[in-house]
Design a protein around this motif. Structure first.
Motif, PDB file in Angstrom:
ATOM      1  N   VAL A  69      23.093  -8.022  23.652  1.00  0.00           N
ATOM      2  CA  VAL A  69      22.164  -6.795  23.800  1.00  0.00           C
ATOM      3  C   VAL A  69      22.902  -5.889  22.840  1.00  0.00           C
ATOM      4  N   HIS A  70      22.235  -5.437  21.713  1.00  0.00           N
ATOM      5  CA  HIS A  70      22.815  -4.422  20.949  1.00  0.00           C
ATOM      6  C   HIS A  70      22.458  -3.157  21.168  1.00  0.00           C
ATOM      7  N   ALA A  71      23.103  -2.360  22.000  1.00  0.00           N
ATOM      8  CA  ALA A  71      22.776  -1.141  22.714  1.00  0.00           C
ATOM      9  C   ALA A  71      22.721  -0.110  21.810  1.00  0.00           C
ATOM     10  N   LEU A  72      23.779  -0.092  20.784  1.00  0.00           N
ATOM     11  CA  LEU A  72      23.938   1.102  20.022  1.00  0.00           C
ATOM     12  C   LEU A  72      24.125   0.155  18.418  1.00  0.00           C
ATOM     13  N   ARG A  73      23.549   0.409  17.357  1.00  0.00           N
ATOM     14  CA  ARG A  73      23.661  -0.430  16.207  1.00  0.00           C
ATOM     15  C   ARG A  73      23.876   0.520  15.058  1.00  0.00           C
ATOM     16  N   GLY A  74      25.169   1.208  15.070  1.00  0.00           N
ATOM     17  CA  GLY A  74      25.485   1.856  13.812  1.00  0.00           C
ATOM     18  C   GLY A  74      25.237   3.358  13.827  1.00  0.00           C
ATOM     19  N   VAL A  75      25.658   4.135  14.857  1.00  0.00           N
ATOM     20  CA  VAL A  75      25.349   5.384  15.114  1.00  0.00           C
ATOM     21  C   VAL A  75      26.345   6.322  14.462  1.00  0.00           C
ATOM     22  N   SER A  76      26.057   7.364  13.816  1.00  0.00           N
ATOM     23  CA  SER A  76      26.996   8.251  13.074  1.00  0.00           C
ATOM     24  C   SER A  76      26.352   9.705  13.180  1.00  0.00           C
ATOM     25  N   PHE A  77      27.129  10.661  13.667  1.00  0.00           N
ATOM     26  CA  PHE A  77      26.835  11.993  13.583  1.00  0.00           C
ATOM     27  C   PHE A  77      27.866  12.821  13.905  1.00  0.00           C
ATOM     28  N   ALA A  78      28.259  14.111  13.807  1.00  0.00           N
ATOM     29  CA  ALA A  78      29.186  15.116  13.972  1.00  0.00           C
ATOM     30  C   ALA A  78      28.707  16.190  14.704  1.00  0.00           C
ATOM     31  N   LEU A 131      12.682  19.693  26.539  1.00  0.00           N
ATOM     32  CA  LEU A 131      13.913  20.362  26.794  1.00  0.00           C
ATOM     33  C   LEU A 131      14.508  20.697  25.255  1.00  0.00           C
ATOM     34  N   ALA A 132      14.158  19.910  24.250  1.00  0.00           N
ATOM     35  CA  ALA A 132      14.322  19.987  22.939  1.00  0.00           C
ATOM     36  C   ALA A 132      14.127  21.348  22.447  1.00  0.00           C
ATOM     37  N   GLN A 133      13.093  22.040  22.874  1.00  0.00           N
ATOM     38  CA  GLN A 133      12.925  23.378  22.420  1.00  0.00           C
ATOM     39  C   GLN A 133      13.787  24.495  22.622  1.00  0.00           C
ATOM     40  N   PHE A 134      14.764  24.252  23.647  1.00  0.00           N
ATOM     41  CA  PHE A 134      15.684  25.261  23.987  1.00  0.00           C
ATOM     42  C   PHE A 134      16.982  25.167  23.920  1.00  0.00           C
ATOM     43  N   SER A 135      17.261  24.135  22.803  1.00  0.00           N
ATOM     44  CA  SER A 135      18.579  23.659  22.108  1.00  0.00           C
ATOM     45  C   SER A 135      18.712  24.201  20.814  1.00  0.00           C
ATOM     46  N   SER A 136      19.898  23.997  19.988  1.00  0.00           N
ATOM     47  CA  SER A 136      20.034  24.417  18.670  1.00  0.00           C
ATOM     48  C   SER A 136      19.681  23.253  17.837  1.00  0.00           C
ATOM     49  N   ARG A 137      19.809  22.030  18.211  1.00  0.00           N
ATOM     50  CA  ARG A 137      19.751  20.693  17.370  1.00  0.00           C
ATOM     51  C   ARG A 137      19.263  19.539  18.391  1.00  0.00           C
ATOM     52  N   ASN A 138      18.512  18.856  17.873  1.00  0.00           N
ATOM     53  CA  ASN A 138      17.853  17.431  18.479  1.00  0.00           C
ATOM     54  C   ASN A 138      18.241  16.271  17.827  1.00  0.00           C
ATOM     55  N   ILE A 139      18.986  15.277  18.482  1.00  0.00           N
ATOM     56  CA  ILE A 139      19.169  13.850  17.944  1.00  0.00           C
ATOM     57  C   ILE A 139      18.216  12.896  18.725  1.00  0.00           C
ATOM     58  N   THR A 140      17.537  12.321  18.358  1.00  0.00           N
ATOM     59  CA  THR A 140      16.568  11.381  19.208  1.00  0.00           C
ATOM     60  C   THR A 140      17.293   9.805  18.583  1.00  0.00           C
ATOM     61  N   LEU A 141      17.225   8.948  19.639  1.00  0.00           N
ATOM     62  CA  LEU A 141      17.665   7.672  19.508  1.00  0.00           C
ATOM     63  C   LEU A 141      16.484   6.647  20.102  1.00  0.00           C
ATOM     64  N   ARG A 142      16.429   5.694  19.053  1.00  0.00           N
ATOM     65  CA  ARG A 142      15.338   4.749  19.403  1.00  0.00           C
ATOM     66  C   ARG A 142      16.041   2.971  19.000  1.00  0.00           C
ATOM     67  N   ASP A 143      15.952   2.382  20.270  1.00  0.00           N
ATOM     68  CA  ASP A 143      16.548   0.853  19.909  1.00  0.00           C
ATOM     69  C   ASP A 143      17.866   0.963  19.357  1.00  0.00           C
ATOM     70  N   GLY A 144      18.672   2.019  19.830  1.00  0.00           N
ATOM     71  CA  GLY A 144      19.989   1.987  19.442  1.00  0.00           C
ATOM     72  C   GLY A 144      20.479   2.478  18.177  1.00  0.00           C
ATOM     73  N   ARG A 145      19.433   3.515  17.425  1.00  0.00           N
ATOM     74  CA  ARG A 145      19.730   3.896  16.380  1.00  0.00           C
ATOM     75  C   ARG A 145      19.129   5.445  16.350  1.00  0.00           C
ATOM     76  N   VAL A 146      19.835   6.315  15.371  1.00  0.00           N
ATOM     77  CA  VAL A 146      19.451   7.444  15.311  1.00  0.00           C
ATOM     78  C   VAL A 146      18.284   7.458  14.332  1.00  0.00           C
ATOM     79  N   VAL A 147      16.937   7.956  15.023  1.00  0.00           N
ATOM     80  CA  VAL A 147      15.886   8.085  14.270  1.00  0.00           C
ATOM     81  C   VAL A 147      15.286   9.295  13.542  1.00  0.00           C
ATOM     82  N   SER A 148      16.072  10.372  14.301  1.00  0.00           N
ATOM     83  CA  SER A 148      15.868  11.883  13.546  1.00  0.00           C
ATOM     84  C   SER A 148      17.125  12.883  14.231  1.00  0.00           C
TER      85      SER A 148
END
Length: 247
Positions: free
Chosen positions: A22-31, A208-225
Motif C-alpha cells: 500500500v502506497h500511503a504517501l507518494r512523494g510529498v514535499s512541502f515546507a 476548518l480551512a477557513q480559519f487557518s492561514s494555509r491549507n494543504i490537501t492530500l488525495r491518494d497520498g499526494r498533495v493536490v493543493s
C-alpha cells in the motif's frame, strides 16, 4: 522571512499488507515556516494520518527526507526520535488522551517529567502557567472526569504547550466537540497563532480551512493543493453568533 520549522522532501511511505504493498504517501514535499497555522486536509485514505505520524515523529518514511527545526529525522533511532518529539512537538488529540482520575495540573506536568532541566517546583509553575494561558485557572485541581469535553481539550492544549514546543500538532482536535465548544477551541488556537505559535491542524473537515492561514490537501497520498488563505475567518466572531446552552 521566518525560518522553516518543517521541511518534507519527496516523502514516500509504503506498507505491506499481506501480499500487497500500500502506497500511503507518494512523494510529498512541502515546507512550513515558523508562525504558520496550517490545515492538512483529506478524506479517509488520503494519507493524512500517515503524514501526521511522520510529522509527529511516531513513524519514519520509506524514503525521502524530513527535517524538524533543522534536524534530520529519518535516520534517527527510536529513542532519539522520542526525545525530539517530547522537546519539539506538542500534541493535541481528538480524544484528549488525559490520564483518568488525575488533576489538570498533574496531566499538564507529565511532559516535563521527562525533562531533567526542570525541578518539581518549576514543573508545577510551568504547568500552572500553561493552564492559565488556556483559561483554566479555576480548574487546576479538578480531575479529568470532573470536566466537560471542552475543558478537557483545554487541558490537552495546555499539556501540549508546557514544553514550549516549536509546533503544535493537532489531530482532529475539535472532532468530539459540539459546535459551540469547537469554536471556543478554534478561538483559542487562533489566539495562540496570533501570539506566534506554529500550528498544524490535521482534519477531514473542510470548514476548518477557513480559519487557518494555509491549507494543504492530500488525495491518494499526494498533495493536490497547497494554498494560502487570504481571508481568514475569525472563530471568535462565529462563536459570538452561536447560542449558549442555557439560552
Amino acid at each position: 522571512m521566518e525560518k522553516e520549522i518543517i521541511k518534507i522532501e519527496n516523502i514516500r511511505r509504503d506498507f505491506t499488507v499481506g501480499s500487497e504493498t500500500v502506497h500511503a504517501l507518494r512523494g510529498v514535499s512541502f515546507a512550513i515556516r515558523s508562525g504558520e497555522f496550517v490545515t492538512i486536509m483529506g478524506t479517509s485514505g488520503s494519507g493524512k494520518s500517515t503524514m501526521l505520524n511522520i510529522l509527529g515523529c511516531l513513524d519514519t518514511p520509506t524514503s525521502g527526507e524530513y527535517y524538524l527545526d533543522g534536524i534530520s529525522v529519518r535516520t534517527m533511532g527510536k529513542n532519539d526520535r522520542a526525545t525530539l518529539r517530547n522537546r519539539k512537538i506538542g500534541f493535541v488529540f481528538q480524544n484528549y488522551n488525559l490520564l483518568p482520575k488525575t488533576t489538570a495540573l498533574e496531566n499538564v506536568e507529565l511532559p516535563l517529567l521527562y525533562n531533567r532541566a526542570y525541578t518539581a517546583r518549576q514543573r508545577r509553575e510551568k504547568a500552572e502557567q500553561a493552564l492559565v494561558e488556556v483559561g483554566l485557572a479555576e480548574r487546576i485541581h479538578h480531575r479529568s472526569n470532573q470536566m466537560s469535553g471542552g475543558q478537557q481539550q483545554r487541558v490537552a492544549i495546555a499539556r501540549a504547550l508546557v514544553n514550549d514546543p516549536v509546533i503544535l500538532l493537532a489531530d482532529e482536535a475539535t472532532g468530539n466537540l459540539d459546535t459551540r465548544t469547537s469554536f471556543e477551541i478554534l478561538t483559542l488556537f487562533q489566539r495562540l497563532h496570533a501570539e506566534g505559535r506554529t500550528i498544524i491542524f490535521v482534519t477531514h473537515n473542510p470548514e476548518l480551512a477557513q480559519f487557518s492561514s494555509r491549507n494543504i490537501t492530500l488525495r491518494d497520498g499526494r498533495v493536490v493543493s497547497d494554498t494560502a488563505n487570504e481571508a481568514i475567518r475569525s472563530a471568535r466572531e462565529v462563536l459570538e453568533t452561536l447560542p449558549r446552552e442555557n439560552d
